[in-house]
Design an enzyme around this catalytic site. Sequence first.
Site, PDB file in Angstrom:
ATOM      1  N   MET A   1     -42.758  22.050  65.454  1.00 33.66           N
ATOM      2  CA  MET A   1     -43.365  20.788  65.917  1.00 33.66           C
ATOM      3  C   MET A   1     -43.061  20.569  67.392  1.00 33.66           C
ATOM      4  O   MET A   1     -41.950  20.830  67.845  1.00 33.66           O
ATOM      5  CB  MET A   1     -42.805  19.619  65.120  1.00 33.66           C
TER       6      MET A   1
ATOM      7  N   MET B   1     -47.352  23.404  64.370  1.00 32.34           N
ATOM      8  CA  MET B   1     -47.912  22.076  64.647  1.00 32.34           C
ATOM      9  C   MET B   1     -47.752  21.831  66.143  1.00 32.34           C
ATOM     10  O   MET B   1     -46.987  20.958  66.575  1.00 32.34           O
ATOM     11  CB  MET B   1     -47.178  21.020  63.800  1.00 32.34           C
TER      12      MET B   1
ATOM     13  N   ASP C   1     -41.444  25.046  59.919  1.00 33.75           N
ATOM     14  CA  ASP C   1     -42.298  24.031  60.538  1.00 33.75           C
ATOM     15  C   ASP C   1     -41.964  23.867  62.017  1.00 33.75           C
ATOM     16  O   ASP C   1     -40.893  23.362  62.366  1.00 33.75           O
ATOM     17  CB  ASP C   1     -42.091  22.684  59.834  1.00 33.75           C
TER      18      ASP C   1
ATOM     19  N   HIS D   1     -45.569  27.662  60.357  1.00 33.09           N
ATOM     20  CA  HIS D   1     -46.580  26.605  60.438  1.00 33.09           C
ATOM     21  C   HIS D   1     -46.489  25.951  61.817  1.00 33.09           C
ATOM     22  O   HIS D   1     -45.563  25.175  62.076  1.00 33.09           O
ATOM     23  CB  HIS D   1     -46.297  25.598  59.300  1.00 33.09           C
TER      24      HIS D   1
ATOM     25  N   HIS E   1     -40.800  28.802  54.606  1.00 36.02           N
ATOM     26  CA  HIS E   1     -41.763  28.045  55.413  1.00 36.02           C
ATOM     27  C   HIS E   1     -41.021  27.420  56.598  1.00 36.02           C
ATOM     28  O   HIS E   1     -40.020  26.708  56.413  1.00 36.02           O
ATOM     29  CB  HIS E   1     -42.408  26.967  54.550  1.00 36.02           C
TER      30      HIS E   1
ATOM     31  N   ASP F   1     -49.035  21.660  51.241  1.00 32.68           N
ATOM     32  CA  ASP F   1     -47.811  21.318  51.972  1.00 32.68           C
ATOM     33  C   ASP F   1     -47.714  19.806  52.142  1.00 32.68           C
ATOM     34  O   ASP F   1     -48.586  19.186  52.749  1.00 32.68           O
ATOM     35  CB  ASP F   1     -47.887  22.004  53.350  1.00 32.68           C
ATOM     36  N   GLY F   2     -46.630  19.234  51.576  1.00 29.91           N
ATOM     37  CA  GLY F   2     -46.385  17.806  51.762  1.00 29.91           C
ATOM     38  C   GLY F   2     -46.307  17.054  50.450  1.00 29.91           C
ATOM     39  O   GLY F   2     -47.280  17.035  49.689  1.00 29.91           O
ATOM     40  N   GLY F   3     -45.138  16.521  50.156  1.00 33.78           N
ATOM     41  CA  GLY F   3     -44.994  15.699  48.959  1.00 33.78           C
ATOM     42  C   GLY F   3     -45.043  16.476  47.658  1.00 33.78           C
ATOM     43  O   GLY F   3     -45.299  15.907  46.594  1.00 33.78           O
TER      44      GLY F   3
ATOM     45  N   GLY G   1     -40.164  20.855  50.859  1.00 31.84           N
ATOM     46  CA  GLY G   1     -38.952  20.649  51.643  1.00 31.84           C
ATOM     47  C   GLY G   1     -37.932  19.856  50.871  1.00 31.84           C
ATOM     48  O   GLY G   1     -36.973  20.400  50.308  1.00 31.84           O
ATOM     49  N   SER G   2     -38.143  18.545  50.789  1.00 31.82           N
ATOM     50  CA  SER G   2     -37.132  17.688  50.182  1.00 31.82           C
ATOM     51  C   SER G   2     -36.966  17.927  48.684  1.00 31.82           C
ATOM     52  O   SER G   2     -35.866  17.742  48.145  1.00 31.82           O
ATOM     53  CB  SER G   2     -37.424  16.218  50.481  1.00 31.82           C
TER      54      SER G   2
ATOM     55  N   MET H   1     -52.860  20.313  54.084  1.00 28.13           N
ATOM     56  CA  MET H   1     -51.795  19.310  54.247  1.00 28.13           C
ATOM     57  C   MET H   1     -52.053  18.171  53.272  1.00 28.13           C
ATOM     58  O   MET H   1     -53.103  17.533  53.315  1.00 28.13           O
ATOM     59  CB  MET H   1     -51.783  18.742  55.671  1.00 28.13           C
TER      60      MET H   1
ATOM     61  N   GLY I   1     -45.864  16.196  60.405  1.00 24.05           N
ATOM     62  CA  GLY I   1     -44.887  15.660  61.346  1.00 24.05           C
ATOM     63  C   GLY I   1     -43.536  15.364  60.732  1.00 24.05           C
ATOM     64  O   GLY I   1     -42.524  15.443  61.414  1.00 24.05           O
ATOM     65  N   PHE I   2     -43.532  15.059  59.451  1.00 21.25           N
ATOM     66  CA  PHE I   2     -42.277  14.655  58.816  1.00 21.25           C
ATOM     67  C   PHE I   2     -42.225  15.146  57.364  1.00 21.25           C
ATOM     68  O   PHE I   2     -43.251  15.209  56.697  1.00 21.25           O
ATOM     69  CB  PHE I   2     -42.124  13.127  58.823  1.00 21.25           C
TER      70      PHE I   2
ATOM     71  N   SER J   1     -39.488  24.678  52.599  1.00 20.89           N
ATOM     72  CA  SER J   1     -39.578  24.334  54.023  1.00 20.89           C
ATOM     73  C   SER J   1     -38.181  23.988  54.534  1.00 20.89           C
ATOM     74  O   SER J   1     -37.556  23.029  54.070  1.00 20.89           O
ATOM     75  CB  SER J   1     -40.500  23.129  54.221  1.00 20.89           C
TER      76      SER J   1
HETATM   77  C1  DX5 Z   1     -44.745  18.340  57.351  1.00 22.73           C
HETATM   78  C2  DX5 Z   1     -44.391  19.783  57.102  1.00 22.73           C
HETATM   79  C3  DX5 Z   1     -43.955  20.099  55.735  1.00 22.73           C
HETATM   80  C4  DX5 Z   1     -42.716  19.375  55.292  1.00 22.73           C
HETATM   81  C5  DX5 Z   1     -42.803  19.165  53.806  1.00 22.73           C
HETATM   82  O1  DX5 Z   1     -45.361  18.217  58.577  1.00 22.73           O
HETATM   83  O2  DX5 Z   1     -45.484  20.626  57.405  1.00 22.73           O
HETATM   84  O3  DX5 Z   1     -43.776  21.507  55.555  1.00 22.73           O
HETATM   85  O4  DX5 Z   1     -41.535  20.075  55.586  1.00 22.73           O
HETATM   86  O5  DX5 Z   1     -41.758  18.329  53.418  1.00 22.73           O
HETATM   87  P1  DX5 Z   1     -41.759  17.602  51.991  1.00 22.73           P
HETATM   88  O6  DX5 Z   1     -41.856  18.699  50.973  1.00 22.73           O
HETATM   89  O7  DX5 Z   1     -40.460  16.891  51.980  1.00 22.73           O
HETATM   90  O8  DX5 Z   1     -42.954  16.717  51.960  1.00 22.73           O
HETATM   91 ZN    ZN Z   2     -45.321  22.797  56.932  1.00 17.02          ZN
END
Ligand code: DX5
Ligand code: ZN
Length: 223
Positions: free
Chosen positions: A41, A72, A39, A70, A37, A179-181, A201-202, A141, A146-147, A12
């Site tokens: 928003m 949002m 995102d 994606h 990916h 997606d997420g964490g 992402g991170s 999710m 959002g983050f 991401s």
């Molecule tokens: C959150 C996004 C994710 C986000 C994932 O709303 O949809 O795609 O970038 O980031 P990490 O992998 O850091 O949780």
């Molecule tokens: Zn996403």
Amino acid sequence: MTSAARPLIAPSILAANFARLGEEVQAVANAGADWIHLDVMDGHFVPNISFGPQVVKALRPHTQLPFDVHLMIEPADPYLEAFAKAGADNILIHIEAGPHAHRSLQHIRALGAKPGIVLCPATPPEAISEILDLVDVILVMSVNPGFGGQKFLHSQLPKISRLRDMITQTGRDIRLAVDGGIDATTAPLATKAGADVLIAGSAIYAKPDYKAAIAALRPENTP
Ligand code: DX5
Ligand code: ZN
């Protein structure tokens, strides 16, 4: 080897350096990414603003990897064509973002993109049971959207398993993404539950070595 044993990795770019996004996309492509990916928003459906179709279009020449967009955003319908024209391969909408997902998914298909549906943590799998024939991607999710950088919600694992069963029953080729964490600890939990696309992402962009970070998410390299 089943698809669940060899998941696709989709970095991401939300966690990338926004001052040089083109290079960041190329870097993960060279490091073994399968999808990119993106995102989107709107500061309304989610409490954050990222980027729109112009950025997707600007990034398109930087890689041939599929763009997994994606959305949002609420409403999504007025923007579907712009994202398709910008070069999105998959366009994913949230089931929570509007009352007419059935129509929106048909619209995405008509635009020549692959339709996907996303479920927030509070949404049960059954919320999408009537639209499985319309989607090529289902995205669970594992954080509230959002983050980036949030903690993986283990409560979503049974939902992934349930959706894997629902997909099997359709007999259709539907990708199941999470997606997420996602990191080297949570990736194997998600794939064991049935996910075959890992979005991170991170866990990729916050690491100095993208190739090692992507490899660390693949099941053969995880504990
Ligand atoms: C959150 C996004 C994710 C986000 C994932 O709303 O949809 O795609 O970038 O980031 P990490 O992998 O850091 O949780
Ligand atoms: Zn996403």
